[in-house]
Motif scaffolding. Structure first.
Motif, PDB file in Angstrom:
ATOM      1  N   ARG A 127      -6.323  -8.338  11.481  1.00  0.00           N
ATOM      2  CA  ARG A 127      -6.062  -7.349  10.428  1.00  0.00           C
ATOM      3  C   ARG A 127      -4.666  -7.567   9.852  1.00  0.00           C
ATOM      4  O   ARG A 127      -3.718  -7.832  10.594  1.00  0.00           O
ATOM      5  CB  ARG A 127      -6.191  -5.915  10.954  1.00  0.00           C
ATOM      6  CG  ARG A 127      -7.542  -5.661  11.600  1.00  0.00           C
ATOM      7  CD  ARG A 127      -7.790  -4.208  11.926  1.00  0.00           C
ATOM      8  NE  ARG A 127      -9.029  -4.089  12.691  1.00  0.00           N
ATOM      9  CZ  ARG A 127      -9.701  -2.965  12.865  1.00  0.00           C
ATOM     10  NH1 ARG A 127      -9.256  -1.849  12.323  1.00  0.00           N
ATOM     11  NH2 ARG A 127     -10.816  -2.941  13.570  1.00  0.00           N
ATOM     12  N   ASN A 158      -9.783 -11.345   1.002  1.00  0.00           N
ATOM     13  CA  ASN A 158     -11.013 -10.955   1.685  1.00  0.00           C
ATOM     14  C   ASN A 158     -12.215 -11.765   1.210  1.00  0.00           C
ATOM     15  O   ASN A 158     -13.237 -11.829   1.908  1.00  0.00           O
ATOM     16  CB  ASN A 158     -11.279  -9.463   1.474  1.00  0.00           C
ATOM     17  CG  ASN A 158     -10.254  -8.583   2.169  1.00  0.00           C
ATOM     18  OD1 ASN A 158     -10.316  -8.361   3.366  1.00  0.00           O
ATOM     19  ND2 ASN A 158      -9.291  -8.089   1.404  1.00  0.00           N
ATOM     20  N   LYS A 161     -12.143 -15.542   3.215  1.00  0.00           N
ATOM     21  CA  LYS A 161     -11.971 -15.594   4.669  1.00  0.00           C
ATOM     22  C   LYS A 161     -13.141 -16.262   5.387  1.00  0.00           C
ATOM     23  O   LYS A 161     -13.057 -16.556   6.586  1.00  0.00           O
ATOM     24  CB  LYS A 161     -11.755 -14.196   5.223  1.00  0.00           C
ATOM     25  CG  LYS A 161     -12.963 -13.275   5.079  1.00  0.00           C
ATOM     26  CD  LYS A 161     -12.667 -11.902   5.659  1.00  0.00           C
ATOM     27  CE  LYS A 161     -13.888 -11.004   5.593  1.00  0.00           C
ATOM     28  NZ  LYS A 161     -13.619  -9.661   6.173  1.00  0.00           N
ATOM     29  N   LYS A 165     -13.167 -12.667  10.934  1.00  0.00           N
ATOM     30  CA  LYS A 165     -13.291 -11.216  10.952  1.00  0.00           C
ATOM     31  C   LYS A 165     -12.052 -10.493  10.431  1.00  0.00           C
ATOM     32  O   LYS A 165     -11.961  -9.276  10.497  1.00  0.00           O
ATOM     33  CB  LYS A 165     -13.595 -10.724  12.369  1.00  0.00           C
ATOM     34  CG  LYS A 165     -12.528 -11.066  13.416  1.00  0.00           C
ATOM     35  CD  LYS A 165     -12.955 -10.545  14.779  1.00  0.00           C
ATOM     36  CE  LYS A 165     -11.933 -10.871  15.860  1.00  0.00           C
ATOM     37  NZ  LYS A 165     -12.332 -10.345  17.180  1.00  0.00           N
ATOM     38  N   ARG A 167      -9.333  -8.629   8.134  1.00  0.00           N
ATOM     39  CA  ARG A 167      -9.395  -7.682   7.016  1.00  0.00           C
ATOM     40  C   ARG A 167      -7.998  -7.578   6.403  1.00  0.00           C
ATOM     41  O   ARG A 167      -7.028  -7.306   7.116  1.00  0.00           O
ATOM     42  CB  ARG A 167      -9.837  -6.298   7.499  1.00  0.00           C
ATOM     43  CG  ARG A 167     -11.173  -6.261   8.220  1.00  0.00           C
ATOM     44  CD  ARG A 167     -11.438  -4.863   8.763  1.00  0.00           C
ATOM     45  NE  ARG A 167     -12.665  -4.800   9.562  1.00  0.00           N
ATOM     46  CZ  ARG A 167     -13.104  -3.702  10.164  1.00  0.00           C
ATOM     47  NH1 ARG A 167     -12.418  -2.567  10.045  1.00  0.00           N
ATOM     48  NH2 ARG A 167     -14.218  -3.734  10.874  1.00  0.00           N
ATOM     49  N   SER A 169      -5.647  -5.531   3.664  1.00  0.00           N
ATOM     50  CA  SER A 169      -5.545  -4.325   2.851  1.00  0.00           C
ATOM     51  C   SER A 169      -4.097  -4.112   2.434  1.00  0.00           C
ATOM     52  O   SER A 169      -3.187  -4.786   2.928  1.00  0.00           O
ATOM     53  CB  SER A 169      -6.069  -3.100   3.613  1.00  0.00           C
ATOM     54  OG  SER A 169      -5.280  -2.859   4.771  1.00  0.00           O
ATOM     55  N   TRP A 225     -11.569  -1.418   5.557  1.00  0.00           N
ATOM     56  CA  TRP A 225     -12.718  -2.321   5.647  1.00  0.00           C
ATOM     57  C   TRP A 225     -12.378  -3.689   5.067  1.00  0.00           C
ATOM     58  O   TRP A 225     -13.090  -4.647   5.272  1.00  0.00           O
ATOM     59  CB  TRP A 225     -13.916  -1.722   4.903  1.00  0.00           C
ATOM     60  CG  TRP A 225     -14.602  -0.625   5.665  1.00  0.00           C
ATOM     61  CD1 TRP A 225     -14.077   0.117   6.684  1.00  0.00           C
ATOM     62  CD2 TRP A 225     -15.932  -0.156   5.459  1.00  0.00           C
ATOM     63  NE1 TRP A 225     -14.999   1.037   7.129  1.00  0.00           N
ATOM     64  CE2 TRP A 225     -16.153   0.891   6.396  1.00  0.00           C
ATOM     65  CE3 TRP A 225     -16.958  -0.482   4.585  1.00  0.00           C
ATOM     66  CZ2 TRP A 225     -17.361   1.585   6.468  1.00  0.00           C
ATOM     67  CZ3 TRP A 225     -18.164   0.213   4.659  1.00  0.00           C
ATOM     68  CH2 TRP A 225     -18.370   1.227   5.596  1.00  0.00           C
ATOM     69  N   GLY A 226     -11.293  -3.741   4.307  1.00  0.00           N
ATOM     70  CA  GLY A 226     -10.850  -4.981   3.689  1.00  0.00           C
ATOM     71  C   GLY A 226     -10.928  -4.905   2.173  1.00  0.00           C
ATOM     72  O   GLY A 226     -12.011  -4.744   1.614  1.00  0.00           O
ATOM     73  N   TRP A 292     -18.272  -5.563   1.119  1.00  0.00           N
ATOM     74  CA  TRP A 292     -19.145  -4.649   1.861  1.00  0.00           C
ATOM     75  C   TRP A 292     -19.873  -3.755   0.859  1.00  0.00           C
ATOM     76  O   TRP A 292     -19.563  -3.758  -0.340  1.00  0.00           O
ATOM     77  CB  TRP A 292     -18.337  -3.796   2.854  1.00  0.00           C
ATOM     78  CG  TRP A 292     -16.904  -3.573   2.458  1.00  0.00           C
ATOM     79  CD1 TRP A 292     -15.816  -4.232   2.931  1.00  0.00           C
ATOM     80  CD2 TRP A 292     -16.390  -2.647   1.475  1.00  0.00           C
ATOM     81  NE1 TRP A 292     -14.658  -3.782   2.323  1.00  0.00           N
ATOM     82  CE2 TRP A 292     -14.980  -2.801   1.423  1.00  0.00           C
ATOM     83  CE3 TRP A 292     -16.972  -1.699   0.656  1.00  0.00           C
ATOM     84  CZ2 TRP A 292     -14.161  -2.057   0.584  1.00  0.00           C
ATOM     85  CZ3 TRP A 292     -16.169  -0.940  -0.203  1.00  0.00           C
ATOM     86  CH2 TRP A 292     -14.782  -1.128  -0.226  1.00  0.00           C
ATOM     87  N   TYR A 297     -19.588   2.605   2.234  1.00  0.00           N
ATOM     88  CA  TYR A 297     -18.179   3.027   2.314  1.00  0.00           C
ATOM     89  C   TYR A 297     -18.031   4.485   1.896  1.00  0.00           C
ATOM     90  O   TYR A 297     -17.371   5.281   2.580  1.00  0.00           O
ATOM     91  CB  TYR A 297     -17.331   2.126   1.415  1.00  0.00           C
ATOM     92  CG  TYR A 297     -15.831   2.316   1.551  1.00  0.00           C
ATOM     93  CD1 TYR A 297     -15.101   1.502   2.422  1.00  0.00           C
ATOM     94  CD2 TYR A 297     -15.141   3.279   0.825  1.00  0.00           C
ATOM     95  CE1 TYR A 297     -13.734   1.653   2.557  1.00  0.00           C
ATOM     96  CE2 TYR A 297     -13.776   3.448   0.954  1.00  0.00           C
ATOM     97  CZ  TYR A 297     -13.074   2.635   1.819  1.00  0.00           C
ATOM     98  OH  TYR A 297     -11.710   2.805   1.956  1.00  0.00           O
TER      99      TYR A 297
END
Length: 339
Positions: A127, A158, A161, A165, A167, A169, A225-226, A292, A297
């Motif tokens: 993260r 994002n 990647k 995994k 994220r 932000s 969530w990214g 996503w 969300y």
């Protein structure tokens, strides 16, 4: 945090010897004792030396101090080896200095951001939270433009990647009360002279405390969530009210707006409103093409879309701190300087 995602994790803070980096360090050590490693990454050896006196590795087993510049990719990549979470706070932030040294500002704020992203991808960081500024919103100065570019880079990361995994932000907020170079410590020093310089009597700014800034960073680290750009709901103040709170007997001398400076600051423009959601304590500007499902969300966070044309500006804010409230905040933050 309800479910402490920091347990047994290794965290690196770029620009870790700055105001927010120090505040984050203090908060993490006091409230998250199960951190595996906390790495302070910065290029200022004197500040690292001073910080190490306050938080020595002999007393705080998780602490590490790593001299390095975000403009140096190889050094940064080495520092990120084994790191789970990155808080990117390093930046060249003084507006007038950036205007005079544009190439240096670009190298640090844009090139440095690219290095953080590349190194995080290469070392399997989980993260990344990057710090932004209200000056990145509809920027009129180079500093704001470089931070907007940085924001865009972290949000777009994002999309590149792959199956990692990680994220990425961003958190965007206004003037941090008490941070290095901010107006309140400047006015406190000037008060003894009997004159407080005011750039423009109509000037307004958003205000956030260091603690609120720390909690916002950790909120993003936990919940993102990214691709989100988080904006806090915080009050505004008038620059003249800050001057009145600090030096009620002082002359407020108008000196004019400095190069690249705005009268009012925005954190969400009307153009951003079409992808901005109200999350309760924060707003989130979501990516136009998220990685996503947007409905998932919205349902998960009970997010409400703001009205089209909504803008969040320091002059039209619904919440304000007046002279008395500013005095109380200053006494809480700077009590040792006032008495």
């Amino acid at each position: 945090m309800t479910n402490d995602i920091l347990n047994n994790k290794s965290i690196l803070i770029t620009g870790g010897t700055g105001s927010l980096g120090r505040a984050l360090t203090k908060y993490l050590l006091e409230n998250h004792p199960a951190i595996k490693r906390l790495v302070i990454y910065s290029r200022d050896e004197q500040k690292q030396f001073q910080m190490a006196q306050e938080y020595p590795e002999s007393q705080y087993a998780c602490m590490r101090y790593f001299i390095g510049d975000i403009r140096d990719y190889e050094r940064l990549k080495r520092a990120l080896n084994g790191i789970d979470y990155v808080i990117h706070a390093a930046a060249m932030k003084h507006v007038h200095i950036a205007e005079y040294n544009p190439d240096e500002c670009v190298k640090t704020n844009v090139g440095g951001a690219e290095n953080v992203i590349r190194a995080s991808l290469e070392t399997n960081v989980e993260r990344v939270v990057a710090l932004s500024t209200d000056k990145a919103c509809a920027p009129i100065n180079l500093y704001g433009a470089t931070k907007l570019t940085s924001d865009k880079l972290f949000i777009a990361a994002n999309k590149i990647k792959g199956n990692r995994k990680v994220r990425f932000s961003v958190v965007r907020y206004g003037n941090v009360m008490g941070s290095n170079g901010s107006v309140i410590p400047f006015f406190l020093k000037k008060r003894a002279e009997g004159v407080l310089p005011i750039t423009d009597p109509n000037m307004t700014r958003f205000n956030i405390t260091l603690l609120e800034g720390v909690k916002m960073v950790l909120h993003a680290l936990e919940t993102a969530w990214g691709g989100e750009l988080f904006v806090p709901k915080i009050p505004s103040y008038k620059i003249t009210d800050v001057a009145s709170a600090i030096g009620p007997e002082c002359e407020q001398r108008i000196i004019g707006v400095r190069p690249g400076e705005k009268i009012h600051e925005e954190m969400i423009t009307s153009s951003d409103s079409f992808t901005t959601y109200d999350l309760g304590k924060y707003y989130a500007i979501l990516p136009q093409v998220p990685v996503w499902n947007i409905n998932d969300y919205i349902n998960f966070f009970k997010a409400e879309k703001v009205k089209p044309g909504f803008r969040y500006s320091s002059d039209s804010n619904e919440e304000w701190v007046n002279v008395d409230a500013i005095k109380m905040l200053i006494e809480t933050t700077f009590i040792s300087r006032l008495y």
